[in-house]
Design a protein around this motif. Structure first.
Motif, PDB file in Angstrom:
ATOM      1  N   VAL A   1      46.125 -36.980  32.695  1.00 50.03           N
ATOM      2  CA  VAL A   1      46.045 -37.432  31.306  1.00 50.03           C
ATOM      3  C   VAL A   1      46.896 -38.689  31.191  1.00 50.03           C
ATOM      4  CG1 VAL A   1      46.493 -36.849  28.910  1.00 50.03           C
ATOM      5  CG2 VAL A   1      45.685 -35.083  30.493  1.00 50.03           C
ATOM      6  N   LEU A   2      46.284 -39.796  30.809  1.00 49.75           N
ATOM      7  CA  LEU A   2      46.973 -41.079  30.804  1.00 49.75           C
ATOM      8  C   LEU A   2      46.903 -41.739  29.434  1.00 49.75           C
ATOM      9  CD1 LEU A   2      45.619 -42.542  34.187  1.00 49.75           C
ATOM     10  CD2 LEU A   2      47.764 -41.339  33.809  1.00 49.75           C
ATOM     11  N   ASN A   3      48.008 -42.346  29.047  1.00 48.93           N
ATOM     12  CA  ASN A   3      48.001 -43.214  27.872  1.00 48.93           C
ATOM     13  C   ASN A   3      47.377 -44.553  28.250  1.00 48.93           C
ATOM     14  OD1 ASN A   3      49.901 -41.443  26.195  1.00 48.93           O
ATOM     15  ND2 ASN A   3      51.116 -41.837  28.031  1.00 48.93           N
ATOM     16  N   GLU A   4      46.877 -45.259  27.246  1.00 45.90           N
ATOM     17  CA  GLU A   4      46.199 -46.523  27.539  1.00 45.90           C
ATOM     18  C   GLU A   4      46.674 -47.618  26.586  1.00 45.90           C
ATOM     19  OE1 GLU A   4      41.895 -46.689  28.637  1.00 45.90           O
ATOM     20  OE2 GLU A   4      41.749 -47.952  26.844  1.00 45.90           O
ATOM     21  N   LEU A   5      46.964 -48.759  27.157  1.00 47.51           N
ATOM     22  CA  LEU A   5      47.297 -49.968  26.410  1.00 47.51           C
ATOM     23  C   LEU A   5      46.251 -51.016  26.763  1.00 47.51           C
ATOM     24  CD1 LEU A   5      49.134 -51.976  24.819  1.00 47.51           C
ATOM     25  CD2 LEU A   5      50.422 -52.279  26.946  1.00 47.51           C
ATOM     26  N   LYS A   6      45.577 -51.529  25.760  1.00 48.26           N
ATOM     27  CA  LYS A   6      44.523 -52.527  25.980  1.00 48.26           C
ATOM     28  C   LYS A   6      44.922 -53.829  25.298  1.00 48.26           C
ATOM     29  CE  LYS A   6      39.523 -53.235  25.692  1.00 48.26           C
ATOM     30  NZ  LYS A   6      38.225 -52.645  25.264  1.00 48.26           N
ATOM     31  N   ILE A   7      44.829 -54.912  26.068  1.00 50.34           N
ATOM     32  CA  ILE A   7      45.197 -56.232  25.556  1.00 50.34           C
ATOM     33  C   ILE A   7      43.994 -57.150  25.699  1.00 50.34           C
ATOM     34  CG2 ILE A   7      46.776 -58.189  25.804  1.00 50.34           C
ATOM     35  CD1 ILE A   7      48.789 -56.297  27.049  1.00 50.34           C
ATOM     36  N   ALA A  37      39.893 -62.143  32.950  1.00 47.82           N
ATOM     37  CA  ALA A  37      40.068 -63.146  31.904  1.00 47.82           C
ATOM     38  C   ALA A  37      39.690 -62.561  30.539  1.00 47.82           C
ATOM     39  CB  ALA A  37      39.201 -64.371  32.210  1.00 47.82           C
ATOM     40  N   GLY A  38      40.625 -62.600  29.588  1.00 42.48           N
ATOM     41  CA  GLY A  38      40.358 -62.140  28.233  1.00 42.48           C
ATOM     42  C   GLY A  38      40.603 -60.677  27.980  1.00 42.48           C
ATOM     43  N   GLU A  39      40.885 -59.878  29.025  1.00 46.01           N
ATOM     44  CA  GLU A  39      41.071 -58.439  28.805  1.00 46.01           C
ATOM     45  C   GLU A  39      41.976 -57.847  29.882  1.00 46.01           C
ATOM     46  OE1 GLU A  39      37.867 -55.346  27.562  1.00 46.01           O
ATOM     47  OE2 GLU A  39      38.054 -55.166  29.737  1.00 46.01           O
ATOM     48  N   GLY A  40      42.844 -56.968  29.450  1.00 46.52           N
ATOM     49  CA  GLY A  40      43.699 -56.221  30.366  1.00 46.52           C
ATOM     50  C   GLY A  40      43.853 -54.796  29.886  1.00 46.52           C
ATOM     51  N   VAL A  41      43.647 -53.839  30.796  1.00 46.53           N
ATOM     52  CA  VAL A  41      43.754 -52.424  30.463  1.00 46.53           C
ATOM     53  C   VAL A  41      44.833 -51.824  31.363  1.00 46.53           C
ATOM     54  CG1 VAL A  41      42.580 -50.199  30.342  1.00 46.53           C
ATOM     55  CG2 VAL A  41      41.340 -52.304  29.773  1.00 46.53           C
ATOM     56  N   ASP A  80      38.249 -62.316  40.737  1.00 49.42           N
ATOM     57  CA  ASP A  80      37.924 -62.480  39.322  1.00 49.42           C
ATOM     58  C   ASP A  80      38.368 -61.291  38.487  1.00 49.42           C
ATOM     59  OD1 ASP A  80      36.768 -64.931  39.896  1.00 49.42           O
ATOM     60  OD2 ASP A  80      34.783 -64.068  40.220  1.00 49.42           O
ATOM     61  N   GLU A  81      38.510 -60.141  39.128  1.00 42.36           N
ATOM     62  CA  GLU A  81      38.998 -58.945  38.449  1.00 42.36           C
ATOM     63  C   GLU A  81      40.008 -58.260  39.361  1.00 42.36           C
ATOM     64  OE1 GLU A  81      37.344 -54.861  36.261  1.00 42.36           O
ATOM     65  OE2 GLU A  81      35.976 -56.487  36.833  1.00 42.36           O
ATOM     66  N   VAL A  82      41.159 -57.926  38.827  1.00 43.48           N
ATOM     67  CA  VAL A  82      42.273 -57.431  39.638  1.00 43.48           C
ATOM     68  C   VAL A  82      42.607 -56.006  39.224  1.00 43.48           C
ATOM     69  CG1 VAL A  82      44.648 -57.848  40.358  1.00 43.48           C
ATOM     70  CG2 VAL A  82      43.163 -59.788  39.794  1.00 43.48           C
ATOM     71  N   THR A  83      42.859 -55.167  40.224  1.00 47.02           N
ATOM     72  CA  THR A  83      43.308 -53.795  39.987  1.00 47.02           C
ATOM     73  C   THR A  83      44.511 -53.510  40.881  1.00 47.02           C
ATOM     74  OG1 THR A  83      41.071 -53.057  39.436  1.00 47.02           O
ATOM     75  CG2 THR A  83      42.680 -51.357  39.995  1.00 47.02           C
ATOM     76  N   SER A 111      42.385 -64.712  24.142  1.00 42.44           N
ATOM     77  CA  SER A 111      41.801 -65.915  24.743  1.00 42.44           C
ATOM     78  C   SER A 111      42.654 -66.414  25.909  1.00 42.44           C
ATOM     79  CB  SER A 111      41.676 -67.009  23.682  1.00 42.44           C
ATOM     80  OG  SER A 111      42.947 -67.293  23.114  1.00 42.44           O
ATOM     81  N   PHE A 112      43.094 -65.505  26.770  1.00 35.32           N
ATOM     82  CA  PHE A 112      43.905 -65.896  27.922  1.00 35.32           C
ATOM     83  C   PHE A 112      43.038 -65.896  29.176  1.00 35.32           C
ATOM     84  CE2 PHE A 112      44.496 -61.388  26.894  1.00 35.32           C
ATOM     85  CZ  PHE A 112      44.002 -60.774  28.039  1.00 35.32           C
ATOM     86  N   SER A 113      43.483 -66.643  30.160  1.00 34.67           N
ATOM     87  CA  SER A 113      42.767 -66.723  31.425  1.00 34.67           C
ATOM     88  C   SER A 113      43.272 -65.648  32.381  1.00 34.67           C
ATOM     89  CB  SER A 113      42.958 -68.098  32.059  1.00 34.67           C
ATOM     90  OG  SER A 113      44.322 -68.316  32.382  1.00 34.67           O
ATOM     91  N   LEU A 114      42.582 -65.486  33.505  1.00 32.70           N
ATOM     92  CA  LEU A 114      43.018 -64.527  34.516  1.00 32.70           C
ATOM     93  C   LEU A 114      44.377 -64.928  35.088  1.00 32.70           C
ATOM     94  CD1 LEU A 114      42.526 -62.125  36.458  1.00 32.70           C
ATOM     95  CD2 LEU A 114      41.333 -63.722  37.961  1.00 32.70           C
ATOM     96  N   ALA A 115      44.562 -66.217  35.313  1.00 28.10           N
ATOM     97  CA  ALA A 115      45.833 -66.685  35.867  1.00 28.10           C
ATOM     98  C   ALA A 115      46.994 -66.398  34.919  1.00 28.10           C
ATOM     99  CB  ALA A 115      45.750 -68.187  36.159  1.00 28.10           C
ATOM    100  N   GLU A 116      46.765 -66.528  33.612  1.00 29.93           N
ATOM    101  CA  GLU A 116      47.825 -66.240  32.641  1.00 29.93           C
ATOM    102  C   GLU A 116      48.179 -64.762  32.635  1.00 29.93           C
ATOM    103  OE1 GLU A 116      47.554 -69.451  29.048  1.00 29.93           O
ATOM    104  OE2 GLU A 116      45.909 -68.013  29.186  1.00 29.93           O
TER     105      GLU A 116
END
Length: 786
Positions: free
Chosen positions: A503-509, A557-561, A536-539, A512-517
């Protein structure tokens, strides 16, 4: 089988780097020559003749260190010496004449080097290059730092493949400029080693070693990787393996033995017993890092020696001997070089060195009358790593010359822990947090020690720098500063897989940020994150070394979970990312999915540690009284059995408490942080209830604590959307307390007088507007920040 070795210190050179030593092949004489490069740019070849060092050649210092030394592997190249300095590769024959020089167009210095006929394989910090006839043929950029390289024939016998050991826990095999396959291991790969192939073995056997001291085996073929044994020596905890050697058969059983040299100076010898993990048969400490290793007929032509090179430049030969110290197969050695002659030679060498020192002192005294020495650089070999066994950090400082003193300064709270191996005198100055000095300490070395080990504990949530100022025993006195970064989530350890079924809590961000940011924000908060994003997508997956909670980071880019079973981990991560986004003026939106059962799970993980520390503290408080009773009473059998047990184990209890004097306070701080963070995410302020939580912790009862922590009805925040205001994000347990505490207390008193009035309400006529803010606080679905 018990082994005995006779030590022979051959020569002392300047500081050395990894893989900067080789033993030349046998020539006309069976006794072999050696070649070594040092940090001053000197490369020299020498041998032993009747116990004396005879130089074949020695080049003048260039000022740029020799990064790597290798021998050619092609036809007619086995006695050719190749070395790298900065971006240049040079070749010398056995007499020292330069016959080859190649200045590459690389931007990184060459740290690993292999030469076969016209082909040159090189690696830098992140890049791999292969040159054919001095022309760039293959190129590869790794996701993280490349720590070591070996060239093996896996896919084809006619085209060797580079095998890379990388910082991001991967061993990678390349084919041309492309990644052929990769295998993950249990830590940053520090070194890789190719084992000579047996006739009946179709696969290539490769050994790897991690920065945490783990040794492992892999079998490579054209299709895949098959894992073999894996082990970690208890005596070499947190000591990285710098070099490996499998050229000697010390046990004479027909199987080559494994010899490893670690960065703490430990040399270990292992014997293989079939496919099982090898067993340690011999170990010896040299008290300084081992940088290179070789084997051959060095001291005599009848017995093969193990040659070890240390960081300070000592070249040491170990010859197998009997229990009486007599070198095996070398009965004539005593006739060739009697002990009294050795003593005379050493005394003569000391006199020559004294004369040189006096001449240099005279030169310096003439110059120092008018001029002051302001720059006298020296090399420092340092390491700052996390110790997973007790959630502390391990700082090692090493210099080529003896250390006089090391001063520590920290702008984050740290706790210095005692170590048995640390014999330096510690002096701690009072903290001055208002000046940014949470720790000022000095370690003064008594003996002529080139190495100092320091253990310290940090608290998650604080981030800043620890500085070490190293002063060696040289004249004139100079100092060199080394800076170590403490990250907000400093107790997280990178792993390859985690149990995501929890069971995990989740923070979603989102924003308009880039992957590098986003990658830069994650690297700011977490350790072991490479400087560049691998795709292009990092885990990434992390595990807490303290409680084994997990964190899964997945972003593009634009989303982080970010998902974790620790609410405090997500809270710290949110703090770090929002601060960095605010500094860049980047607009982001945050949303949360909080699981109440994670609080219960977290506290059950904390329960054994709290129970143990409470018991240890109570025992420590009773030891003095029980000892006094024992002094006054001859027979103490009337005492309760639990008290008798405390008396019997008093020394062990005191030792444990001495190692971790503030551990209980530290654990209490973690619980308080969880309490604040959980209700913070719920939109409530519970700072006024922390003293009540402290009472529950002192009168420890897990069920009562859980009931108190999950109790609803705490005060809502006035404006939860304003995340720039960090008043309620301060840490009462271990992290810093906000400077506005007095103002907050006044606000709390006003709140107690009128619960219907929101916090920080400017005036009564604005009550209607503030009620709208209260509605936002209870809705608390998503938060915008720019």
């Amino acid at each position: 089988m018990e082994l005995y070795f006779s030590r022979n210190d051959i020569i002392q050179v300047s500081a050395t780097t990894r893989n900067s030593f080789k033993v030349l092949p046998i020539g006309k004489k069976k006794q072999q020559k050696m070649v070594v490069g040092d940090a001053t740019g000197v490369i020299q070849s020498f041998s032993l003749k009747k116990g004396e060092v005879v130089n074949s050649f020695k080049h003048l210092p260039t000022g740029t260190p020799i990064e790597a030394v290798c021998l050619g592997t092609g036809q007619g190249q086995k006695d050719k010496i190749f070395c790298s300095t900065e971006q240049t590769v040079k070749g010398f024959n056995k007499k020292g004449k330069e016959f080859f020089k190649f200045s590459s167009n690389l931007t990184e210095k060459i740290t690993s080097l292999t030469v076969h006929e016209l082909q040159i394989w090189t690696t830098g910090e992140y890049t791999y290059n292969m040159f054919n006839d001095c022309k760039d043929k293959h190129f590869y950029v790794a996701n993280d730092r490349i720590n070591d390289m070996k060239v093996v024939n896996v896919i084809s016998e006619h085209e060797p493949n580079p095998l890379l050991g990388c910082q991001d826990h991967f061993v990678r095999l390349l084919q041309g400029s492309d990644l052929y396959y990769e295998a993950s291991v249990d830590g940053p790969v520090r070194s890789v080693h190719k084992v000579k192939k047996a006739k009946d073995q179709p696969q290539k056997q490769v050994l790897y070693a991690t920065s945490g001291g783990i040794l492992g085996e892999m079998h490579l073929d054209t299709e895949s990787v098959r894992r073999g044994w894996k082990m970690q020596s208890e005596a070499a905890h947190c000591a990285a393996v710098e070099v490996m050697n499998t050229d000697l058969d010390l046990t004479k059983d027909g199987v080559q033995d494994l010899i490893v040299g670690r960065d703490n100076g430990l040399v270990e010898m292992f014997v293989f017993d079939g496919p099982k993990e090898p067993k340690v048969i011999y170990k010896r400490s040299l008290n300084e890092s081992v940088t290179s290793m070789g084997s051959g007929f060095v001291t005599d032509g009848s017995v093969e020696d193990l040659v070890v090179v240390t960081y300070s430049g000592k070249v040491i030969a170990f010859s197998q001997a009997g229990p009486d110290g007599q070198v095996l197969g070398d009965e004539k050695t005593s006739e060739k070089m009697p002990n009294d002659k050795k003593i005379k030679l050493l005394r003569r060498e000391i006199e020559v060195l004294r004369e040189r020192v006096e001449k240099e002192r005279e030169k310096y005294s003439k110059v120092s009358d008018d001029l002051i020495a302001v720059n006298n650089t020296f090399h420092v070999n340092d390491k700052f790593v996390l110790d997973p066994s007790d959630a502390s950090y391990f700082l090692t400082v090493e210099t080529p010359m003896p250390i006089f003193t090391v001063a520590l300064q920290s702008d984050v709270p740290v706790e210095l822990l005692e170590m048995d191996s640390n014999v330096a005198i510690l002096s701690v100055s009072p903290m001055r947090p208002e000046d940014g000095n949470f720790c000022i300490a000095t370690y003064r070395c008594q003996d002529s020690s080139n190495r100092l080990e320091i253990k310290l504990r940090v608290v998650e949530g604080h981030y800043g720098n620890i500085q070490a100022f190293i002063i060696p025993r040289i004249s004139p006195k100079t100092c060199q500063a080394c800076v170590y970064r403490i990250k907000p989530l400093c107790l997280q350890q990178r792993v390859q897989k985690v149990d995501d079924k929890k069971v995990l809590n989740e923070l979603k961000i989102t924003g308009s940020f880039s992957l590098a940011e986003m990658h830069a924000w994650v690297a700011f908060c977490l350790p072991e994150v490479p400087s560049r994003a691998p795709g292009d997508e990092v885990t990434y997956c992390f595990e807490s070394v303290l409680l084994k909670t997990i964190l899964i980071c997945k972003y593009k880019a634009g989303e982080g979970v970010f998902r974790s079973d620790s609410i405090t981990t997500l809270a710290i991560l949110k703090e770090g990312i929002t601060k960095e986004a605010t500094a860049r003026k980047t607009r982001i939106t945050l949303s949360f999915d909080l699981k109440e059962e994670c609080v219960t799970t977290f506290m059950h993980l904390m329960d054994p540690k709290l129970q143990f520390q409470l018991s240890l503290t109570k025992k420590m408080q009773m030891i003095e009284a029980l000892k006094e009773v024992k002094m006054q009473e001859e027979d103490v059998s009337f005492l309760d059995p639990s008290y008798l047990e405390i008396l019997e184990n008093a020394d062990q209890v005191e030792k444990l408490f001495k190692q971790q004097p503030r551990q209980l306070e530290y654990l209490h701080g973690i619980v308080k942080d969880l309490f604040i963070d959980y209700h913070k995410f719920k939109g409530s302020n519970v700072k006024h209830r922390v003293p009540q939580l402290e009472q529950h912790l002192n009168n420890y009862d897990l069920e009562a604590i859980l009931q108190f922590m999950l109790m609803p009805g705490n005060r809502p925040f006035h404006t939860p959307c304003v995340w720039e205001d960090t008043v309620w994000w301060t840490r009462v347990g271990g992290r810093s307390v906000d400077d506005d505490d007095e103002e907050e207390e006044e606000q709390e008193q006003e709140q107690e007088q009128d619960d219907s009035k929101p916090l920080n309400a400017p005036a009564k006529e604005d009550d209607d507007d503030d009620d709208d803010n209260d509605d936002v606080a209870h809705a608390f679905g998503a938060v915008a920040l720019w």
